[in-house]
Design an enzyme around this catalytic site. Sequence first.
Site, mmCIF file in Angstrom:
data_model
loop_
_atom_site.group_PDB
_atom_site.id
_atom_site.type_symbol
_atom_site.label_atom_id
_atom_site.label_comp_id
_atom_site.label_asym_id
_atom_site.label_seq_id
_atom_site.Cartn_x
_atom_site.Cartn_y
_atom_site.Cartn_z
ATOM 1 N N ASN A 10 -42.665 -5.532 -40.143
ATOM 2 C CA ASN A 10 -42.837 -5.565 -41.605
ATOM 3 C C ASN A 10 -44.020 -6.489 -41.888
ATOM 4 O OD1 ASN A 10 -42.668 -5.877 -44.356
ATOM 5 N ND2 ASN A 10 -40.741 -7.037 -44.333
ATOM 6 N N LYS A 12 -45.504 -7.062 -44.611
ATOM 7 C CA LYS A 12 -45.523 -7.670 -45.963
ATOM 8 C C LYS A 12 -46.917 -7.477 -46.576
ATOM 9 C CE LYS A 12 -41.697 -10.461 -44.583
ATOM 10 N NZ LYS A 12 -40.888 -11.629 -44.734
ATOM 11 N N HIS A 97 -35.278 -4.969 -49.275
ATOM 12 C CA HIS A 97 -35.663 -6.248 -48.639
ATOM 13 C C HIS A 97 -35.372 -7.394 -49.605
ATOM 14 C CE1 HIS A 97 -38.052 -9.437 -46.875
ATOM 15 N NE2 HIS A 97 -37.971 -8.761 -45.741
ATOM 16 N N GLU A 99 -36.993 -9.909 -50.370
ATOM 17 C CA GLU A 99 -38.123 -10.319 -51.215
ATOM 18 C C GLU A 99 -38.272 -9.400 -52.415
ATOM 19 O OE1 GLU A 99 -41.115 -10.547 -48.128
ATOM 20 O OE2 GLU A 99 -40.083 -12.287 -47.283
ATOM 21 N N GLU A 171 -30.560 -9.236 -42.411
ATOM 22 C CA GLU A 171 -31.563 -10.296 -42.543
ATOM 23 C C GLU A 171 -31.010 -11.424 -43.412
ATOM 24 O OE1 GLU A 171 -35.807 -8.851 -41.632
ATOM 25 O OE2 GLU A 171 -35.476 -8.752 -43.764
ATOM 26 N N GLY A 177 -38.807 -15.972 -42.894
ATOM 27 C CA GLY A 177 -40.091 -16.482 -43.368
ATOM 28 C C GLY A 177 -40.358 -17.939 -43.024
ATOM 29 N N SER A 218 -37.162 -14.605 -38.616
ATOM 30 C CA SER A 218 -37.758 -15.530 -37.645
ATOM 31 C C SER A 218 -37.652 -15.045 -36.193
ATOM 32 C CB SER A 218 -37.152 -16.927 -37.784
ATOM 33 O OG SER A 218 -37.410 -17.440 -39.082
HETATM 34 P P1 PGA Z 1 -39.912 -13.149 -40.607
HETATM 35 O O1 PGA Z 1 -39.602 -12.052 -41.724
HETATM 36 O O2 PGA Z 1 -39.806 -12.466 -39.274
HETATM 37 O O3 PGA Z 1 -41.311 -13.592 -40.910
HETATM 38 O O4 PGA Z 1 -38.897 -14.247 -40.778
HETATM 39 C C1 PGA Z 1 -38.640 -11.057 -41.506
HETATM 40 C C2 PGA Z 1 -38.528 -10.148 -42.710
HETATM 41 O O5 PGA Z 1 -38.600 -10.642 -43.851
HETATM 42 O O6 PGA Z 1 -38.368 -8.925 -42.565
#
Ligand code: PGA
Length: 259
Positions: A10, A12, A97, A99, A171, A177, A218
């Site tokens: 992903n 982003k 997601h 976010e 998640e 993040g 992460s």
């Molecule tokens: P990250 O994000 O691996 O940077 O923690 C995962 C995600 O939001 O899908």
Amino acid sequence: MKTKKLIIGNWKMYPASLKDAKAKFTAIKKTAGKLANVQTVICPPLVYVSELKKLVTGHRCVVGAQNAWFETEGAFTGEVSIAMLASVGAQYVIVGHSERRATVNGCGESDELINKKVLAGVKAGMTIVLCVGERERDPDGVYLKFITEQIKEALHGVQKKDLKKIVIAYEPIWAIGKNAIHPASPDDALEVSILIKRTLADMHGKDATGIPILYGGSVDAKNAWEFLLKSQVNGLLVGRASLDPKVFGEILKSADQIK
Ligand code: PGA
């Protein structure tokens, strides 16, 4: 039969140029193309989807999207529909997601809207990567109920024949993040992957057994194998580490080796 590990990147809102996106995709594809036991999916920003699709050769490394609107077309300024993304060759779409669910600096997406996107996605023949996960954990296990409800509401009305188009990504928001409070442990992910399997079995009986479950939050080159080995998941949803072809390549290679 051995099923492939599903590893989704992903991206982003990165990277800032198409040139850079193409270079990263090409480098990732080079590694992914050699791995018979992994299905790699890259979800770039929407504007790059059709350009990266042109670089796809074979089936081992394909392109998906991070979000889409549920109506096929209409007066929805600034939106892109799932049907449009399918028409330019996206095969997967991430839905729900955290976010996008977020009410602060997010889009405030509700379970109801997410359900509409899931239903539109399966209709368009896309594979839906439904994200679920709690903001925080409490000692009484309220978060487990929260995740169960997220799944039930998002999958409401999905027919048995369409279950093969569903993937669930766990998640936990606290582990995602650069602001992650701390990484999740393989045991944290195991607890919830078992819960997800139970929830799906309650809803759809044995028809739900093939639904892949991913872990995300992460994930990096050091911990990927542990989640894959110890958490009873079928793959990973990777954010930051998917933007570095070398690091992501390491994740793909460790997934390829896990039986
Ligand atoms: P990250 O994000 O691996 O940077 O923690 C995962 C995600 O939001 O899908």
